[in-house]
Each structure stands twice: as structure tokens, then as C-alpha cells.
Enzyme design. Sequence first.
Site, PDB file in Angstrom:
ATOM      1  N   HIS A 102       0.839  -1.207   0.000  1.00 23.90           N
ATOM      2  CA  HIS A 102       0.000   0.000   0.000  1.00 23.90           C
ATOM      3  C   HIS A 102       0.874   1.258   0.000  1.00 23.90           C
ATOM      4  O   HIS A 102       0.640   2.178  -0.790  1.00 23.90           O
ATOM      5  CB  HIS A 102      -0.925  -0.011   1.229  1.00 23.90           C
ATOM      6  CG  HIS A 102      -1.637   1.284   1.471  1.00 23.90           C
ATOM      7  ND1 HIS A 102      -2.916   1.523   1.009  1.00 23.90           N
ATOM      8  CD2 HIS A 102      -1.246   2.427   2.106  1.00 23.90           C
ATOM      9  CE1 HIS A 102      -3.276   2.755   1.362  1.00 23.90           C
ATOM     10  NE2 HIS A 102      -2.281   3.320   2.023  1.00 23.90           N
ATOM     11  N   GLU A 103       1.880   1.284   0.871  1.00 28.18           N
ATOM     12  CA  GLU A 103       2.753   2.467   0.935  1.00 28.18           C
ATOM     13  C   GLU A 103       3.531   2.650  -0.371  1.00 28.18           C
ATOM     14  O   GLU A 103       3.704   3.777  -0.843  1.00 28.18           O
ATOM     15  CB  GLU A 103       3.716   2.370   2.124  1.00 28.18           C
ATOM     16  CG  GLU A 103       3.032   2.352   3.489  1.00 28.18           C
ATOM     17  CD  GLU A 103       2.087   3.532   3.722  1.00 28.18           C
ATOM     18  OE1 GLU A 103       2.272   4.599   3.117  1.00 28.18           O
ATOM     19  OE2 GLU A 103       1.134   3.364   4.505  1.00 28.18           O
TER      20      GLU A 103
HETATM   21 ZN   LIG Z   1      -2.061   5.270   2.606  1.00 30.49          ZN
END
Ligand SMILES: [Zn+2]
Length: 228
Positions: A102-103
Site C-alpha cells: 500500500h505504501e
Molecule cells: Zn495510505
Amino acid sequence: MIYFFDMNPGLLLIIAAMVIGMVARSKVNGTYRRYSAVATGRGLTGAQTARRILDSYGLANIPVEQVQGHLTDHYDPRAGALRLSQGVYSGSSVAAVGIAAHEAGHAVQDAMAYGPFKIRQRLVPVAQLGSQMLFPLILGGIFFQITSLYYIGAALYGAALLFQIVTLPVEFNASSRAVVYLEQSGSISSGELTGVRKVLNAAAMTYVAAALASLGQMVWLLLAGRRR
Ligand SMILES: [Zn+2]
């Protein structure tokens, strides 16, 4: 005069947001705890996963660093660096891999000049100013009956609200990029992907709750201000 206990629909939104926020935070902790105990079959760490995603987008220049704290994972656009908390950085659980992906998704958004990400970046200074100046301005407006202060406060608050609303597509998009990458690259199995989705959806709900709380406060403020 504004009455602090003015009962208007904004208050209902604020209460609803508080409830959603509490449920979301406990879900984040619960799903994180649950899925950080589930190891992935391939055994890649969060750091390795993020590195692979970044490299696959030609972002070899973006370092993946370890940062202090619990769930402090973030992409820093100014430094151009991905920072993962210890558990995510060196963990190879479903939760660690999902959060790292996600990051990395945020770094990809930045590199690809994803519209909502760019807007969000432009709103950062305004939103920070808004959160610092909001109470002095609005309280000044209320107690000294200076209407212009009240409106400046409301305008800054509106910018902070816009920031939180534009955060939503940025977060949902980063999560969907993460899921698509993990699925297509075969980094994890389809069963593990269900866990990733749960972890990321719980995190997204906290942003929805925060935006809803700000919306409620804005509605409350505008309706209460109208009664003067
Ligand atoms: Zn985020």
C-alpha cells in the site's frame, strides 16, 4: 451568538463519525494483530515487497527505510522515501506485505502524477495552517463577535475538510494498486490476498471516519453560525 450546544444535523454526523472511527480503529488493530500472525507462503518481507514494486515502476531511486513506532508506515513525498515500521519492514506476514505494498502504491501515485495525490500535496500547507489557526479564529469570531474572523476560520476549515475528502481516493487507489500488484506478481496466494484486503479496508475506514467527522464539524459550524 453561537451556542456551543446548538443541536443541529452536524452534531449527528459528528456522533456517527465518532462511532465509525472507534469501530474502524479497533478493526485496524484487530485485523493487524490477526494477519501479522499469518505468514505468507513466499516469505517476502514488507521491505522486499516494497522494493520489488518500486523497482518494477523504475523507482530504484526511492529508498525503503525503517522507521520507529507501531503502524507509522508512510511514503514521504518531500524526501522521496518509503518508511516502514519495524514490524512491517522485516515482517513477512500477510499484514506486513499488504501494508508495505500500500505504501509503495503512494510512491507510484507520486511518480505517475496521480491527480488526487497531486491535489492532496498542494493542500497540505493549507490544511496544516487550518488546523493550527482554526480554534483561535473561530473562538475569536464567536467571543468578540468579529464576523470576518469567523468566516476566515470557516474557510480554512473548508480547506482542511477538502484535504480529508481528497485523501479518500488517494488511500483507496493505493490499496487497489497494492492488491493488483500482489495478485499479478504472484507475491501471495489468493487466500492471503483476502487477508490483505481486510487489513487495508480497515485502515481505509479510519480515513472515511475522519472525513465524516470534519464534514460534521463543518455542517455544525455553518448551521450554528447562521443563527447569530
Ligand atoms: Zn495510505
